[in-house]
Design a protein around this motif. Sequence first.
Motif, PDB file in Angstrom:
ATOM      1  N   MET A 146     -29.036  36.214  19.137  1.00  0.00           N
ATOM      2  CA  MET A 146     -28.677  36.623  17.779  1.00  0.00           C
ATOM      3  C   MET A 146     -27.666  37.768  17.734  1.00  0.00           C
ATOM      4  O   MET A 146     -27.117  38.057  16.675  1.00  0.00           O
ATOM      5  N   ILE A 147     -27.409  38.413  18.853  1.00  0.00           N
ATOM      6  CA  ILE A 147     -26.400  39.479  18.860  1.00  0.00           C
ATOM      7  C   ILE A 147     -25.007  38.932  18.524  1.00  0.00           C
ATOM      8  O   ILE A 147     -24.325  39.476  17.646  1.00  0.00           O
ATOM      9  N   PRO A 148     -24.524  37.843  19.170  1.00  0.00           N
ATOM     10  CA  PRO A 148     -23.226  37.292  18.736  1.00  0.00           C
ATOM     11  C   PRO A 148     -23.246  36.748  17.314  1.00  0.00           C
ATOM     12  O   PRO A 148     -22.221  36.790  16.613  1.00  0.00           O
ATOM     13  N   VAL A 149     -24.406  36.255  16.856  1.00  0.00           N
ATOM     14  CA  VAL A 149     -24.516  35.823  15.455  1.00  0.00           C
ATOM     15  C   VAL A 149     -24.309  37.021  14.533  1.00  0.00           C
ATOM     16  O   VAL A 149     -23.640  36.928  13.498  1.00  0.00           O
ATOM     17  N   GLY A 150     -24.875  38.178  14.927  1.00  0.00           N
ATOM     18  CA  GLY A 150     -24.681  39.399  14.155  1.00  0.00           C
ATOM     19  C   GLY A 150     -23.219  39.808  14.093  1.00  0.00           C
ATOM     20  O   GLY A 150     -22.727  40.244  13.043  1.00  0.00           O
ATOM     21  N   HIS A 151     -22.500  39.662  15.214  1.00  0.00           N
ATOM     22  CA  HIS A 151     -21.066  39.969  15.224  1.00  0.00           C
ATOM     23  C   HIS A 151     -20.304  39.049  14.261  1.00  0.00           C
ATOM     24  O   HIS A 151     -19.416  39.490  13.528  1.00  0.00           O
ATOM     25  N   TRP A 152     -20.663  37.744  14.277  1.00  0.00           N
ATOM     26  CA  TRP A 152     -20.017  36.796  13.369  1.00  0.00           C
ATOM     27  C   TRP A 152     -20.287  37.166  11.911  1.00  0.00           C
ATOM     28  O   TRP A 152     -19.387  37.153  11.067  1.00  0.00           O
ATOM     29  N   TYR A 153     -21.552  37.513  11.614  1.00  0.00           N
ATOM     30  CA  TYR A 153     -21.927  37.857  10.247  1.00  0.00           C
ATOM     31  C   TYR A 153     -21.223  39.129   9.796  1.00  0.00           C
ATOM     32  O   TYR A 153     -20.779  39.244   8.649  1.00  0.00           O
ATOM     33  N   LYS A 154     -21.077  40.098  10.707  1.00  0.00           N
ATOM     34  CA  LYS A 154     -20.376  41.333  10.366  1.00  0.00           C
ATOM     35  C   LYS A 154     -18.927  41.045   9.993  1.00  0.00           C
ATOM     36  O   LYS A 154     -18.407  41.569   8.992  1.00  0.00           O
ATOM     37  N   SER A 155     -18.261  40.186  10.764  1.00  0.00           N
ATOM     38  CA  SER A 155     -16.879  39.806  10.454  1.00  0.00           C
ATOM     39  C   SER A 155     -16.804  39.069   9.126  1.00  0.00           C
ATOM     40  O   SER A 155     -15.878  39.282   8.328  1.00  0.00           O
ATOM     41  N   PHE A 156     -17.786  38.203   8.864  1.00  0.00           N
ATOM     42  CA  PHE A 156     -17.811  37.456   7.604  1.00  0.00           C
ATOM     43  C   PHE A 156     -17.933  38.410   6.416  1.00  0.00           C
ATOM     44  O   PHE A 156     -17.233  38.257   5.405  1.00  0.00           O
ATOM     45  N   LEU A 157     -18.834  39.382   6.536  1.00  0.00           N
ATOM     46  CA  LEU A 157     -19.024  40.340   5.444  1.00  0.00           C
ATOM     47  C   LEU A 157     -17.765  41.162   5.188  1.00  0.00           C
ATOM     48  O   LEU A 157     -17.407  41.423   4.036  1.00  0.00           O
ATOM     49  N   LEU A 158     -17.082  41.536   6.245  1.00  0.00           N
ATOM     50  CA  LEU A 158     -15.836  42.296   6.083  1.00  0.00           C
ATOM     51  C   LEU A 158     -14.775  41.462   5.371  1.00  0.00           C
ATOM     52  O   LEU A 158     -14.072  41.956   4.477  1.00  0.00           O
ATOM     53  N   ARG A 159     -14.658  40.188   5.747  1.00  0.00           N
ATOM     54  CA  ARG A 159     -13.684  39.304   5.084  1.00  0.00           C
ATOM     55  C   ARG A 159     -14.051  39.096   3.620  1.00  0.00           C
ATOM     56  O   ARG A 159     -13.179  39.069   2.743  1.00  0.00           O
ATOM     57  N   LEU A 160     -15.350  38.963   3.351  1.00  0.00           N
ATOM     58  CA  LEU A 160     -15.793  38.715   1.978  1.00  0.00           C
ATOM     59  C   LEU A 160     -15.548  39.930   1.090  1.00  0.00           C
ATOM     60  O   LEU A 160     -15.103  39.797  -0.056  1.00  0.00           O
ATOM     61  N   ARG A 161     -15.819  41.119   1.609  1.00  0.00           N
ATOM     62  CA  ARG A 161     -15.572  42.335   0.835  1.00  0.00           C
ATOM     63  C   ARG A 161     -14.080  42.493   0.525  1.00  0.00           C
ATOM     64  O   ARG A 161     -13.694  42.890  -0.572  1.00  0.00           O
ATOM     65  N   LYS A 162     -13.270  42.183   1.515  1.00  0.00           N
ATOM     66  CA  LYS A 162     -11.831  42.301   1.312  1.00  0.00           C
ATOM     67  C   LYS A 162     -11.333  41.308   0.284  1.00  0.00           C
ATOM     68  O   LYS A 162     -10.499  41.624  -0.569  1.00  0.00           O
ATOM     69  N   ALA A 163     -11.860  40.081   0.341  1.00  0.00           N
ATOM     70  CA  ALA A 163     -11.402  39.027  -0.566  1.00  0.00           C
ATOM     71  C   ALA A 163     -11.885  39.238  -1.988  1.00  0.00           C
ATOM     72  O   ALA A 163     -11.212  38.858  -2.945  1.00  0.00           O
ATOM     73  N   GLU A 164     -13.050  39.858  -2.165  1.00  0.00           N
ATOM     74  CA  GLU A 164     -13.637  39.969  -3.500  1.00  0.00           C
ATOM     75  C   GLU A 164     -13.660  41.403  -4.008  1.00  0.00           C
ATOM     76  O   GLU A 164     -14.420  41.740  -4.918  1.00  0.00           O
TER      77      GLU A 164
END
Length: 364
Positions: A146-164
């Motif tokens: 789940m550590i790499p899943v956490g890295h993926w989710y962190k990147s997703f959240l950063l992209r989502l905050r930037k987009a919205e």
Amino acid sequence: PLFKEDLGLSFAQIGLITLVYQSAASVCQPLTGLFFDKWPSAWSLPTGMSFTLVGLLSLAFANTLPLVLCSVALVGIGSSVFHPEASRLTSLASGGKRGLAQSLFQVGGNLGGSLGPLLAAVFVAPYGRRHIALFTILAFTAIMVMIPVGHWYKSFLLRLRKAEGETLKTSVCRPLPMGKTVFSIAILLILIFSKYIYMASLTSYYTFYLIHKFNVSVQDSQLYLFIFLVATAIGTLIGGPVGDRIGRKYVIWASILGAAPFSLLMPHANLLWTIILSFCVGLMLSSAFPAILLYAQELLPTKLGLISGLFFGFAFGVAGVASAVLGNLADKTSIEYVYNICAYMPLLGLVTFFLPNLKKKKIE
């Protein structure tokens, strides 16, 4: 059976162990889901599994009932942290096939649950409870996964905050007015209630039922429980994608009400037919939960964590309370009486009639 023999526990105390575990998981889950709806965390998944690891390790060496209860409470807390966020990530990673994704996510838990009794029969029953500590290897492996899943989710959240513009809210509206939404969620909770009372009677007391009625050994009873739990894994895998194709309501109809003939026959069957009917019940009933959860998420599409926490939590809570109540009932009557009573629970699937068919609804 191992804890019952080692610590001299009654059925009521066995039910109490399940109650504490399920309560620790169920009470916190809606709150955890609501918290992460507002403040998502990329590292909630390995954190939750860390609680599970510590709980398993302490359970292996617990020599009193209070220590057992503390150990299973830690495992329950791990579940309450893990499930809402994991369900959210499942939806985000689905690529639009949410039913299939939810089923794949849940079948992992079901497969683990089905393998648990089998592994216990092989590694724990012959050698003693301390071998439960071996399962911490699996928990540690899960943390690493789940550590790499956490890295993926962190990147997703950063992209989502930037987009919205630093907000995580979406513009999706509810498919139904609030009154009908609340009513539909209440119906879904009734269905969860009926499903998990019957499932609790099987997961907590099926081995005792087989030992008492058919005089099978502890190890054989664990193997028969494994067959039932494998059926629940298969049913979970089927329920989600079928719901994607034909609609969630029809899957709920077929799975809960369709299990009633098998559950009603099972208390009157011989050993072979009991195993066959338990497989059929597990297959039918387990296909309901992915459809119920996704139906609820479609009702409140902006509250995925809250809905996941509510329904996972309610499911665990019902199972925990049911285990305690059924344990007391078994002590006062008999384990066979419990199965005769619980056999009628799937008939509550009739309330599915009152659910709107969201497949025909359009989001405003």
